[in-house]
Design an enzyme around this catalytic site. Structure first.
Site, PDB file in Angstrom:
ATOM      1  N   LYS A  52     -25.053  17.669  28.850  1.00  0.00           N
ATOM      2  CA  LYS A  52     -25.651  16.690  27.934  1.00  0.00           C
ATOM      3  C   LYS A  52     -27.121  16.469  28.290  1.00  0.00           C
ATOM      4  CE  LYS A  52     -21.243  14.498  26.962  1.00  0.00           C
ATOM      5  NZ  LYS A  52     -20.234  13.536  27.382  1.00  0.00           N
ATOM      6  N   GLN A  96     -19.830   8.216  30.799  1.00  0.00           N
ATOM      7  CA  GLN A  96     -18.863   9.311  30.789  1.00  0.00           C
ATOM      8  C   GLN A  96     -17.458   8.795  31.118  1.00  0.00           C
ATOM      9  OE1 GLN A  96     -19.472  12.578  29.881  1.00  0.00           O
ATOM     10  NE2 GLN A  96     -17.269  12.869  30.067  1.00  0.00           N
ATOM     11  N   ASP A 119     -21.966   7.325  21.326  1.00  0.00           N
ATOM     12  CA  ASP A 119     -20.643   7.964  21.380  1.00  0.00           C
ATOM     13  C   ASP A 119     -19.779   7.542  20.190  1.00  0.00           C
ATOM     14  OD1 ASP A 119     -20.031   9.856  23.279  1.00  0.00           O
ATOM     15  OD2 ASP A 119     -19.613   8.404  24.876  1.00  0.00           O
TER      16      ASP A 119
END
Ligand code: NDP
Length: 292
Positions: A52, A96, A119
């Site tokens: 990422k 995460q 997200d």
């Protein structure tokens, strides 16, 4: 034989377009910024996070890499999120998952400012998605929509079967597929471990989306002739012939599925590259909103 949907190629094309938008924003003095927070050193999470950050930098975006010990307290993590919420250089916050068991994941997700929820996991983003309002769509489902669009596949009037009902893949993609929008208008069936006869359901699918996390559980005889098969699963299967001791495979038995499917995504190289791309997409979208 099925046509392979090349997720890497679609992702590359979309990233090229995003790079242009980043360039334009930079000319106006705004650099899109993504904060990536990782607790602990789980190898799979570490490799996702590194990918990422690298992708962010390739696009000319700012990436802040925050690595914390697994023992970090919930209180300290909430404090960090509060700081990132107020930080003008940060347009997107990604924590995460999964988090260590002493931390309440939902509490952390809810603490993220919805305007930085790239997200798309915050209840506000999920609610807006359900109501078909503009929002950050969750990255993997959004990536699937883009793969279908790029492949010229319309879901309209089709029978879509989704295997899996997780918050991050199964639930959102099934909802998006029946929305009265250009990407949806399908009739959707959602399967899970309570489904009585999975094969009966999958055989009905014009578009089959497998997101169960079970290596090669969808065999060739479960796929209707001509179906579009989207394989979300990423599974590590022991393989002593490989240097690293395992191989990656999807939830679909790829070679068998190619016999019946009209289109299919490979693993790796199908849905995976799209997930990170849509994260970048959401971060750019957030920065554009900041720029007004
Ligand atoms: P979860 O484990 O959270 O959910 C799996 C779902 O599949 C559950 O709803 C479960 O049902 C259902 N399921 C499991 N086994 C069966 C079965 N035998 N029959 C029918 N349904 C079953 O997984 P995720 O949604 O997080 O991920 C799914 C897969 O996708 C994983 O392999 C993951 O690694 C991969 N993934 C890939 C991404 C990418 O970018 N390519 C991104 C995210 C995930 P129940 O609810 O009844 O337990």
């Amino acid at each position: 034989m099925a046509t392979i949907i090349d997720g890497k190629a679609v992702a590359q094309d979309l990233r090229g377009k995003l790079a242009e938008r980043v360039k334009d924003m930079k000319a106006s003095g705004v650099v899109p910024g993504l904060a990536v927070v990782l607790l602990g050193d789980d190898p799979a999470s570490r490799s996702y996070v590194t990918a990422k950050e690298k992708s962010c930098e390739e696009l000319g975006m700012y990436s802040r890499d925050i690595r914390l010990p697994a023992e970090t307290s919930e209180e300290d993590l909430l404090k960090l999120i509060g700081e990132l919420n107020g930080d003008e250089a940060i347009d997107g916050i990604l924590v995460q998952l999964p988090l260590p068991s002493h931390i309440d994941e939902q509490k952390i997700i809810v603490a993220i400012d919805p305007s930085k929820d790239v997200d798309g996991f915050h209840p506000m983003s999920v609610g807006r998605m359900l109501l078909e309002q503009d929002t950050f769509l969750p990255c993997t489902p959004h990536g699937i929509l883009k793969l279908l669009e790029y492949s010229g596949i319309s879901a309209r009037g089709k029978k879509v079967v989704v295997v899996g009902r997780s918050n991050i893949v199964g639930k959102p993609i099934s909802n998006l597929m029946f929305q009265k929008q250009s990407w949806g208008n399908a009739t959707v069936t959602v399967c899970h471990t309570g489904t009585a006869d999975l094969k009966k359901e999958t055989l009905e699918a014009d578009i089959l989306i497998a997101a169960a996390g079970r290596p090669e559980m969808i065999t060739g005889d479960m796929i209707k002739k001509g179906a579009v098969v989207i394989d979300v699963g990423v599974n590590r299967v022991e393989d002593s012939s490989k240097k690293r001791g395992y191989r990656l495979c999807g939830d679909v038995a790829f070679d068998q599925a190619c016999e019946s499917a009209s289109f299919i995504t490979p693993v790796p190289g199908g849905v995976g590259p799209m997930t990170i791309t849509m994260l970048l997409f959401n971060t750019v979208k957030s920065a554009e909103a900041r720029l007004g």
